[in-house]
Scaffold this active site. Structure first.
Site, PDB file in Angstrom:
ATOM      1  CG  ASN A 132      15.427  12.101  -8.110  1.00 16.41           C
ATOM      2  OD1 ASN A 132      14.872  11.198  -8.191  1.00 16.41           O
ATOM      3  ND2 ASN A 132      16.785  12.048  -7.855  1.00 16.41           N
ATOM      4  CE  LYS A 155       3.642   4.629  -4.538  1.00 17.81           C
ATOM      5  NZ  LYS A 155       4.380   5.709  -3.960  1.00 17.81           N
ATOM      6  CG  HIS A 156       6.780   6.831 -11.289  1.00 16.63           C
ATOM      7  ND1 HIS A 156       7.868   7.693 -10.678  1.00 16.63           N
ATOM      8  CD2 HIS A 156       7.963   6.499 -12.278  1.00 16.63           C
ATOM      9  CE1 HIS A 156       8.793   8.036 -11.453  1.00 16.63           C
ATOM     10  NE2 HIS A 156       8.637   7.219 -12.473  1.00 16.63           N
ATOM     11  N   PRO A 158       4.361   9.736  -6.354  1.00 16.30           N
ATOM     12  CG  PRO A 158       3.556  10.358  -3.967  1.00 16.30           C
ATOM     13  CD  PRO A 158       4.427   9.348  -4.731  1.00 16.30           C
ATOM     14  N   GLY A 206      14.876   6.047  -2.521  1.00 17.29           N
ATOM     15  CA  GLY A 206      14.418   7.188  -1.748  1.00 17.29           C
ATOM     16  C   GLY A 206      15.074   7.310  -0.724  1.00 17.29           C
ATOM     17  CD  GLU A 228      20.147   5.863  -6.702  1.00 18.75           C
ATOM     18  OE1 GLU A 228      20.274   6.961  -6.363  1.00 18.75           O
ATOM     19  OE2 GLU A 228      19.719   5.184  -7.637  1.00 18.75           O
ATOM     20  CD  GLU A 360      20.053  12.919  -0.259  1.00 15.68           C
ATOM     21  OE1 GLU A 360      20.405  12.591  -1.560  1.00 15.68           O
ATOM     22  OE2 GLU A 360      19.295  12.135   0.282  1.00 15.68           O
TER      23      GLU A 360
END
Length: 457
Positions: A132, A155-156, A158, A206, A228, A360
């Protein structure tokens, strides 16, 4: 196997990238460990100099990076450029406080003794970053981790793997090499990597469900993890608030980045004396959003990053209406557009137990409830399993001090929302997470205390 990245605006294939497997993963982890062994021995001044050298890459490629953000996750280009600016603000602040924060603490000693506390690096930091805010969430960890003497495996998400590659291009080619390494992993392999004995810390942003699993895996090895995990951030408009100012900022705080922010305003409580005017004004403001191609400079609300978010948001709206809420604007996906567009949505009279007030949302939703006084507002705001941020819209400093004392939240704002100042710790209460990034406390979580106890003879 290849990772396919889909543009959320036109649903076209943006890029295909190979997953890291077996020997490739082993080589990258080994390279990160080797880099750490050299990097930690450099002086802080030298590490800072080389980190600044890495930041130059981001300055030279700022336009390309902003465009990559927009194409991968749908953020309007103007907002992507703002994210690049925010990246530098955070990186430069952490650079500015590194020397003082990481300096050894010399303690008043007894005669014949030298006592001090050092902030030693942890080793290899495994950073699992979300889509995000792909630059901002990663820089919160990468820059302070490097300054403290660690190496980073990034590790970003996907959805935004190209941002991981940019971090590697910026810092991975420094001396020593492999200082920051981008990983493209399946969920299974990403999880398994936490068990590698060469990993010394895990930073995850996440969902609560995944964060809980990360924490459990880290605990098996007795390593720490920073989590977080999102929020359901409330705003309260008190009776003395500047109404127009509050409406414009709260709506922006709810709809900026299409609401896809862990600290977005996700529920609003308004004093009964201002409630009707707030609803009317909010509706006017929300009608002004321009949906369209996020590359277009005129677009102010882009598509959602994930297709599956559309039915989820619709279900939240429908459930709220069933419980008595009034749908005043939006409430559904936009028909006739290929992109993952959801209408800016305004709900009034929403019961506090409705899912749209408790779960959320991560979308451009503004659910609103009238309250009779400050006491009811405080009670409603605390009725949540989350506790990331909360905002109070009032001219009265004493009022907001009371809320700050009683609210279960990591950050309490007065007349502001949806913002991180890097001089403050970014942290959460309840299920919003564990640990801190940014400020001096962000360094403390990426180091361990080492006591030095020397006795002269």
């Amino acid at each position: 196997m290849y990772l396919k990245v889909i543009n959320p605006y036109d649903q076209k294939l943006l890029i295909e990238l190979p997953f890291d497997r077996g020997k490739e993963v082993e080589g990258k982890v080994a390279g990160a460990r080797k880099a750490y062994e050299r990097w930690r021995r450099l002086s802080l001044e030298e590490r800072a100099r080389r980190v600044e050298q890495g930041l130059k890459y981001f300055r030279d490629h700022a336009d390309e990076i902003a465009r990559d953000i927009t194409l991968q996750m749908g953020k309007p280009l103007t907002q992507a450029r703002n994210e690049v600016k925010g990246f530098f603000h955070r990186a430069e602040y952490m650079l500015s406080i590194a020397k003082e924060t990481l300096a050894p603490e010399i303690l008043p000693g007894k005669p014949g003794f030298h006592l001090r506390i050092e902030h030693a690096p942890l080793g290899v930091v495994y950073n699992i970053a979300p889509w995000n805010y792909p630059l901002l969430t990663a820089v919160n960890v990468v820059v302070p981790a490097l300054l403290a003497g660690n190496s980073v495996l990034l590790k970003h998400s996907p959805l935004t793997p190209l941002i991981g590659r940019h971090f590697e291009a910026a810092f991975g080619e420094l001396d020593p090499p492999n200082l920051v390494t981008s990983l493209i992993l399946t969920d299974r392999e990403a999880s398994q990597l936490i068990g590698d004995p060469r990993i010394n810390y895990v930073a995850f942003t996440g969902s609560v469900a995944t964060g809980t699993k990360v924490y459990q895996q880290a605990a098996k090895r007795l390593i720490d993890a920073g989590l977080e995990l999102g929020g359901k951030d409330p705003a309260y408009v008190a009776a003395d608030a500047d109404l127009d100012f509050a409406v414009e900022n709260i709506v922006d705080g709810a709809c900026y980045n299409a609401g896809q922010s862990c600290c977005a305003v996700e529920r609003v409580y308004v004093h009964q004396t201002l409630y009707k005017k707030f609803i009317e004004r909010a509706r006017e403001v929300m009608k002004q959003y321009q949906l369209g191609n996020p590359i277009d400079e005129k677009t102010t609300l882009g598509p959602l990053a994930r297709r599956e978010a559309l039915p989820f948001l619709e279900s939240q709206v429908k459930e709220g209406v069933r419980r008595g809420a009034r749908l005043l604007l939006g409430g559904k996906r936009v028909k006739g557009m290929k992109g993952n567009f959801f209408e800016p949505t305004l709900l009034a009279d929403v019961p506090n137990h409705a899912k749209v007030m408790q779960e959320e949302s991560f979308g451009p939703l503004v659910p609103v409830l009238s309250v009779k006084d400050d006491g009811e507002a405080l009670a409603r705001m605390n009725e949540s399993r989350y506790g990331l941020t909360a905002s109070i819209w009032t001219r009265d400093r004493m009022r907001v001090e009371l809320f700050a004392r009683e609210l279960e939240a990591g950050t309490v704002f007065q007349n502001r929302c949806d913002y991180l100042d890097p001089c403050l710790p970014w942290t959460g209460a309840r299920e919003s997470g564990i640990g801190s990034t940014l400020s001096q406390y962000g360094f403390y979580h990426l180091t361990r205390r080492k006591g030095i106890h020397f006795r002269a003879r």
